[in-house]
Each structure stands twice: as structure tokens, then as C-alpha cells.
Scaffold this motif. Structure first.
Motif, PDB file in Angstrom:
ATOM      1  N   ASP A 110       0.825  -1.202   0.000  1.00 37.52           N
ATOM      2  CA  ASP A 110       0.000   0.000   0.000  1.00 37.52           C
ATOM      3  C   ASP A 110       0.870   1.267   0.000  1.00 37.52           C
ATOM      4  O   ASP A 110       0.532   2.261  -0.634  1.00 37.52           O
ATOM      5  CB  ASP A 110      -0.927   0.002   1.225  1.00 37.52           C
ATOM      6  N   GLU A 114       0.827   4.306  -2.560  1.00 34.82           N
ATOM      7  CA  GLU A 114       0.559   5.651  -2.046  1.00 34.82           C
ATOM      8  C   GLU A 114       1.507   6.679  -2.671  1.00 34.82           C
ATOM      9  O   GLU A 114       1.136   7.821  -2.915  1.00 34.82           O
ATOM     10  CB  GLU A 114       0.718   5.660  -0.520  1.00 34.82           C
ATOM     11  N   ARG A 117       0.139   7.440  -6.026  1.00 34.12           N
ATOM     12  CA  ARG A 117      -1.147   8.144  -5.986  1.00 34.12           C
ATOM     13  C   ARG A 117      -0.951   9.628  -5.719  1.00 34.12           C
ATOM     14  O   ARG A 117      -0.188  10.014  -4.841  1.00 34.12           O
ATOM     15  CB  ARG A 117      -2.015   7.537  -4.877  1.00 34.12           C
ATOM     16  N   GLU A 121      -6.589  10.418   0.084  1.00 35.51           N
ATOM     17  CA  GLU A 121      -7.811   9.635   0.299  1.00 35.51           C
ATOM     18  C   GLU A 121      -8.628  10.181   1.473  1.00 35.51           C
ATOM     19  O   GLU A 121      -8.095  10.750   2.417  1.00 35.51           O
ATOM     20  CB  GLU A 121      -7.469   8.156   0.530  1.00 35.51           C
ATOM     21  N   SER A 122      -9.955   9.975   1.380  1.00 29.03           N
ATOM     22  CA  SER A 122     -10.854  10.439   2.452  1.00 29.03           C
ATOM     23  C   SER A 122     -10.770   9.501   3.650  1.00 29.03           C
ATOM     24  O   SER A 122     -10.207   8.408   3.551  1.00 29.03           O
ATOM     25  CB  SER A 122     -12.292  10.471   1.929  1.00 29.03           C
ATOM     26  N   GLU A 125     -12.416   6.144   2.921  1.00 24.98           N
ATOM     27  CA  GLU A 125     -11.556   5.299   2.071  1.00 24.98           C
ATOM     28  C   GLU A 125     -10.447   4.660   2.897  1.00 24.98           C
ATOM     29  O   GLU A 125     -10.093   3.495   2.700  1.00 24.98           O
ATOM     30  CB  GLU A 125     -10.949   6.133   0.942  1.00 24.98           C
ATOM     31  N   LYS A 126      -9.918   5.433   3.847  1.00 29.70           N
ATOM     32  CA  LYS A 126      -8.844   4.955   4.726  1.00 29.70           C
ATOM     33  C   LYS A 126      -9.346   3.788   5.596  1.00 29.70           C
ATOM     34  O   LYS A 126      -8.673   2.762   5.753  1.00 29.70           O
ATOM     35  CB  LYS A 126      -8.341   6.098   5.621  1.00 29.70           C
ATOM     36  N   ILE A 128     -11.952   1.806   4.954  1.00 32.06           N
ATOM     37  CA  ILE A 128     -12.227   0.659   4.078  1.00 32.06           C
ATOM     38  C   ILE A 128     -10.931  -0.065   3.721  1.00 32.06           C
ATOM     39  O   ILE A 128     -10.864  -1.298   3.764  1.00 32.06           O
ATOM     40  CB  ILE A 128     -13.001   1.104   2.804  1.00 32.06           C
ATOM     41  N   LYS A 129      -9.890   0.721   3.401  1.00 32.44           N
ATOM     42  CA  LYS A 129      -8.596   0.138   3.035  1.00 32.44           C
ATOM     43  C   LYS A 129      -7.996  -0.646   4.210  1.00 32.44           C
ATOM     44  O   LYS A 129      -7.558  -1.795   4.064  1.00 32.44           O
ATOM     45  CB  LYS A 129      -7.640   1.258   2.594  1.00 32.44           C
ATOM     46  N   SER A 132      -9.968  -3.794   4.953  1.00 33.39           N
ATOM     47  CA  SER A 132      -9.697  -4.818   3.929  1.00 33.39           C
ATOM     48  C   SER A 132      -8.374  -5.523   4.211  1.00 33.39           C
ATOM     49  O   SER A 132      -8.277  -6.750   4.090  1.00 33.39           O
ATOM     50  CB  SER A 132      -9.651  -4.184   2.537  1.00 33.39           C
TER      51      SER A 132
END
Length: 310
Positions: A110, A114, A117, A121-122, A125-126, A128-129, A132
Motif C-alpha cells: 500500500d 501511495e 497516488r 484519500e478520504s 476510504e482509509k 475501508i482500506k 480490507s
């Protein structure tokens, strides 16, 4: 030395301390888990007694954790409360190492992404990441350690029929492989994985919603409040997903050649869905969830010879 050397050394010592702490907690909680598993199977060696519930009303109650543990000690001594401890310690130690390694790998990948990218990220999103990544790590640990979990449960359930079929860890592996093949090591895996994943997502998403919308920023004890919300949502999520734990444990001992996995103690289930639907129709989805203030099942009769309710 390579730049990641110190970081790797640090994570290794973190993992080692996690294994030690986890092993200590496993030893302390072993009697509780032992009683819980026997209750989940439906084994009730002591008849109901007249007691008082939390509201002070007289009701017939089933023996709680301490009375049940005392009964086990009377038969097998203090050491009897620690049956199945060795495979459970193996499961805990291996699971901690696998979880740590997989999570570290996910985070390293990740970090590389990053850098590439450009947009930030919001917070959702953080979450959820991170959830996961945790899901992948937990699932990998569960998959690797499930055979030890199956052996642990079978060692415990032997108390019902006074068997000694599953004694050592290595001999238990041989027995399962000889009688059930590779699939025997993964009995009850699907409901266990589903329960773990569902519990994790429920817990993290509920905590995110509470922290984002219910708790206002600027409170002096903000960090403390957020840690409390995580604990509360974790408890709530584990309560909701308890039926998966129960079904998984029952499937791990189903038709394994032990008295506790065959009639009259347990029906022979064709699949974990069959087990789920039967427990649901009997109103037994929360059996073993609480080891205190245990009510007598409604409309059931205690059969002394079988030491269970019908």
C-alpha cells in the motif's frame, strides 16, 4: 544495513511480545472456553436448580461457569480444565505470526501505491482500506490455524464420552487425516470465516459512523471516546455474529467418532446450513453465549440419563 532492517527487527519483537501475551491470555481463558464449548454442544451434566435472576425473581437456572468448572474438576482434577490447551496455544502463536506477516506485506504494498497516488484519500476510504487489509490478514491466520482449532474442540468434547481418541497434537493430525482426509482439518471453516469477516466489517464501520457523526470534534476526551466506541461496537458485532461461531464449532465436531458429535448429543448435520436451520428452528442460536444467569430452555425437559434437554 538495509533501511528496512531496523523496522523488521522492531516488528519481529512486537510479534514475539504479542505471541507471549496471547499465550498468557489463552492459558487464563482456557477453563472458560472449555465450559463454553461443552455448553455449545448442549451437554448439561448438572440438573437445573431454583435460583434468582438479575431482577430477584425465583426461576429455574442452569449451572453457571463456576458450578460447571467445579463439576469438571471433581471428575478430572484441576488439570482437567486445561484439556485442548496445547493445540490452542499452537493455533494462537501461529495465527499471530501469520496475521502480522500478511498485514505487514499488505501495508508495504500500500505504501508503494501511495507514492504513485496523487490525490489524498478520504477518511472513509482509509477505513475501508485498513479494514480490507485486516480482513486479508485475519482470514489467512484463520485458514492456517483452523486444523489446530478443530483438534482443540475435539479434545474438549471428549469429556462427554470419556474418550481419549484425540490426545497429542501430532497423533490427532494423523487420526483426522486417516479418517476424514484433508477436508477433516477444515470442518466448520466457512461459518468461522464468514463470522470473522462480518464481525470485523460491522465493528469498523459502526465505529467509523459513531466517531464521524455522533461524536463532535473538539471534545477534550475525544481519543478516549473513540476507543470506547470501538470497544462497544466490537462487543455488539460479536453478539450479532455469535451464531456463526456456534455453527462453526458444532460442524468441527460433527460425526467425528466422538459421543459429543453424534446422536443423542448432536444430530448428524449434512452441511453448516443444515446445522444453522436446525438450531434456528429449535431456538438454540445463542446457546453458550452467556455462562451466567443461564435460563432453562422453554418447553424442554431435562433428561438425566443423557444429560441434556429434549
Amino acid at each position: 544495513p538495509p533501511p528496512g532492517g531496523a523496522q523488521r527487527g522492531c516488528s519481529m519483537s512486537d510479534t514475539a511480545s504479542q505471541v507471549l501475551l496471547g499465550s498468557g491470555l489463552t492459558v487464563l481463558s482456557q477453563p472458560l472456553m472449555y465450559v463454553k464449548v461443552l455448553v455449545q454442544v448442549g451437554y448439561e451434566p448438572l440438573p437445573p436448580t431454583l435460583g434468582r435472576n438479575i431482577f430477584g425473581r425465583q426461576v429455574y437456572q442452569l449451572p453457571g461457569l463456576f458450578a460447571y468448572a467445579k463439576h469438571i474438576m471433581k471428575i478430572d482434577g484441576r488439570a482437567g480444565l486445561f484439556k485442548g490447551l496445547t493445540p490452542r496455544l499452537c493455533s494462537g502463536a501461529i495465527g499471530t505470526v501469520v496475521h502480522s506477516k500478511v498485514l505487514q506485506q499488505c501495508q508495504e504494498e500500500d505504501q508503494v501505491e501511495e507514492v504513485r497516488r496523487s490525490s489524498k484519500e478520504s477518511s472513509l476510504e482509509k477505513v475501508i482500506k485498513e479494514t480490507s487489509q485486516e480482513m486479508v490478514a485475519r482470514s489467512a491466520a484463520t485458514l492456517v490455524t483452523h486444523p489446530f482449532h478443530v483438534i482443540t474442540l475435539r479434545c474438549m468434547v471428549q469429556f462427554i464420552g470419556r474418550e481419549t481418541k484425540y490426545s497429542g497434537v501430532f497423533s490427532s493430525f494423523v487420526t483426522i487425516y486417516r479418517e476424514e482426509g484433508i477436508l477433516g482439518f477444515f470442518a466448520g471453516l466457512i461459518p468461522r470465516l464468514l463470522g470473522d469477516i462480518l464481525s470485523l466489517w460491522l465493528c469498523n464501520m459502526l465505529a467509523y459512523l459513531i466517531n464521524t457523526y455522533a461524536l463532535e470534534n473538539g471534545v477534550s476526551t475525544m481519543t478516549e471516546m473513540k476507543s470506547y466506541s470501538q470497544a462497544v461496537t466490537g462487543f455488539f458485532a460479536s453478539m450479532l455474529t455469535y451464531p456463526f461461531v456456534l455453527v462453526s464449532n458444532l460442524m468441527a465436531i460433527n460425526s467425528c467418532g466422538l459421543a459429543g458429535g453424534h446422536p443423542p448429543y448432536a444430530p448428524e448435520y449434512s452441511s453448516w446450513l443444515d446445522c444453522w436451520s436446525r438450531l434456528h428452528s429449535e431456538g438454540n442460536m445463542s446457546r453458550g453465549n452467556s455462562l451466567f444467569f443461564r435460563k432453562v430452555p422453554a418447553g424442554k425437559r431435562y433428561v438425566w440419563e443423557e444429560k441434556r434437554f429434549h
